[in-house]
Design a protein around this motif. Structure first.
Motif, PDB file in Angstrom:
ATOM      1  N   GLU A 276       0.836  -1.198   0.000  1.00  0.00           N
ATOM      2  CA  GLU A 276       0.000   0.000   0.000  1.00  0.00           C
ATOM      3  C   GLU A 276       0.872   1.249   0.000  1.00  0.00           C
ATOM      4  OE1 GLU A 276      -3.057   0.204   2.876  1.00  0.00           O
ATOM      5  OE2 GLU A 276      -3.960  -1.729   2.364  1.00  0.00           O
ATOM      6  N   ARG A 277       0.430   2.253  -0.702  1.00  0.00           N
ATOM      7  CA  ARG A 277       1.078   3.557  -0.748  1.00  0.00           C
ATOM      8  C   ARG A 277      -0.008   4.626  -0.785  1.00  0.00           C
ATOM      9  NH1 ARG A 277       4.651   0.470  -0.043  1.00  0.00           N
ATOM     10  NH2 ARG A 277       6.760   0.421  -0.979  1.00  0.00           N
ATOM     11  N   ARG A 278       0.392   5.879  -0.610  1.00  0.00           N
ATOM     12  CA  ARG A 278      -0.547   6.999  -0.741  1.00  0.00           C
ATOM     13  C   ARG A 278      -0.023   7.945  -1.812  1.00  0.00           C
ATOM     14  NH1 ARG A 278      -4.520   6.504   2.921  1.00  0.00           N
ATOM     15  NH2 ARG A 278      -5.530   8.368   2.064  1.00  0.00           N
ATOM     16  N   ARG A 280      -0.696  11.830  -3.679  1.00  0.00           N
ATOM     17  CA  ARG A 280      -1.336  13.135  -3.539  1.00  0.00           C
ATOM     18  C   ARG A 280      -2.370  13.341  -4.639  1.00  0.00           C
ATOM     19  NH1 ARG A 280       0.083  18.588  -4.880  1.00  0.00           N
ATOM     20  NH2 ARG A 280       1.946  17.855  -5.978  1.00  0.00           N
ATOM     21  N   THR A 288      -5.227  13.074  -0.448  1.00  0.00           N
ATOM     22  CA  THR A 288      -4.492  11.887  -0.874  1.00  0.00           C
ATOM     23  C   THR A 288      -5.463  10.736  -1.120  1.00  0.00           C
ATOM     24  OG1 THR A 288      -4.168  11.061   1.389  1.00  0.00           O
ATOM     25  CG2 THR A 288      -2.451  12.529   0.495  1.00  0.00           C
ATOM     26  N   ALA A 290      -5.336   6.277  -1.103  1.00  0.00           N
ATOM     27  CA  ALA A 290      -4.565   5.057  -0.869  1.00  0.00           C
ATOM     28  C   ALA A 290      -4.621   4.184  -2.113  1.00  0.00           C
ATOM     29  CB  ALA A 290      -5.125   4.306   0.341  1.00  0.00           C
TER      30      ALA A 290
END
Length: 389
Positions: A276-278, A280, A288, A290
């Protein structure tokens, strides 16, 4: 004495060394290459780069171009001049009407040279024109040791390939759904001179139905080339493609080499948990979003290769709203020795709506000023009316 032991040790090391360039003693092929279909990477092989004639395995490229033409279900008239060709035939009649799809079945199941010439003339204008298209496709696929002089594989100057190029061509062709369906068919009926389903075609690939997991693709033989065979098999999430050139015992060799490949490779998971990353979000209701890649990403690997796989995360610095749930935002790229072996999509976990437009501060200011003066003049007008009254 020392030199004697060194010589013995070198001989032992030479005997036990194995790898893509090592020739298995039991393989009778002049050259062969076993590759993993998804990536085209070499699993085993010998004399893979030697240029050799390939007989009717040539028709893999002919059939591929036909399947990529977008005209498979178009009806054509068979050119009479296409039938003046020696060798195997699907029994075409001059000027009969037939679909391109039926011609490809005759090309790849019965290995019809009449079908090969017909396809060439219908799609390329001539045998020579179509051969030019075949060579252009070979260059596009980086098959740098392959050259075609005709669409059938009959012996000709400048008509050659290598075991590695042929295996990689087969791997690419099997990614085309129409091609894969056709070469995986053991028996088909097509029209004969206007009569529906009157022509029966039998696939020459004996491994279909006799080798566990076999799904294609093409046989070939001339006196000059010897027996040539490209086969594709799938087991447990692993797909292998094997090409042998000038192989008098090709059925047995293919079974043995494919077994070897499946014993070495397994579809192994590349992620132990979701990644998982976020990212912008611009102009969004939230700043943001996910993104996640589920762990169901695998690659065909040897056991010792699992710890050698590198992962790269490819994500943009920002994404513009609106964002849909499930929208692809980026991807994970998995490499082995610098070559990509798999990838997984990074998808938006939730939707992000576009933010409502923000009022322009200058417009708001002037609107406020206008409202102030409107109220001011309104009050003055009321006082004037009251005084006159």
């Amino acid at each position: 004495m020392v030199r004697k032991w060194a010589a013995c040790l070198a001989a032992v090391l030479l005997f036990v060394t194995v790898g893509p360039s090592a020739r298995a003693a039991a393989v009778s092929a002049r050259a062969y290459a076993l590759v993993e279909q998804t990536t085209g990477r070499v699993i085993a092989g010998a004399d893979m780069g030697e240029r050799l004639p390939m007989a009717s395995t040539t028709k893999i490229m002919t059939g591929l171009l036909a399947c990529e033409s977008g005209e498979l279900d178009k009806t054509f008239t068979v050119p009479p001049e296409a039938l003046t060709v020696e060798g195997s035939s699907m029994g075409l009649q001059p000027d009969e009407s037939i679909t391109l799809r039926a011609l490809v079945y005759g090309l790849l199941l019965e290995s019809g040279n009449d079908a090969a010439n017909s396809i060439a003339m219908l799609l390329g204008g001539s045998v020579e024109g179509f051969a030019a298209q075949m060579n252009a496709k070979a260059r596009a696929l980086h098959l740098n040791d392959t050259h075609f002089a005709n669409p059938s594989g009959l012996g000709a100057d400048g008509h050659y390939t290598t075991a590695l190029d042929l295996a990689r061509l087969g791997a690419y062709a099997m990614k085309n759904p129409d091609f894969a369906q056709i070469v995986g068919t053991r028996r088909a009926t097509v029209s004969y001179n206007g009569i529906a389903n009157a022509r029966t075609l039998i696939n020459h690939n004996r491994l279909l139905g006799s080798y566990d997991g076999e799904i294609g693709i093409k046989t070939g033989f001339t006196k000059k080339s010897g027996r040539c065979l490209v086969s594709c098999a799938r087991r447990g999430g692993v797909t292998l493609v094997l090409a042998t050139l000038n192989d008098p015992d090709d059925w047995r060799d293919h079974a043995a080499l494919l077994d070897q490949g499946f014993s070495e490779l397994q579809a192994r998971p590349l992620l132990a948990a979701p990644v998982e990353r976020r990212v912008r979000v611009t102009d969004g209701a939230r700043d943001t979003v996910a993104v996640r890649c589920d762990p169901a990403v695998s690659a065909a690997l040897r056991a010792e290769e699992t710890g050698q796989v590198a992962m790269q995360v490819r994500l943009p610095g920002k994404v513009e709203a609106p964002v849909r749930a499930g929208q692809k935002i980026g991807e994970l790229r998995f490499t082995l020795d610098g070559a990509e072996i798999a990838h997984g999509d990074l998808l938006a976990v939730a939707a992000v709506a576009k933010a409502p437009p923000r009022p322009n501060p200058f417009v708001s200011f002037f609107r406020g000023v206008g409202a102030f003066f409107a109220r001011l003049f309104g009050q003055k007008n009321q006082k004037s009316v009251a005084s006159r009254a």
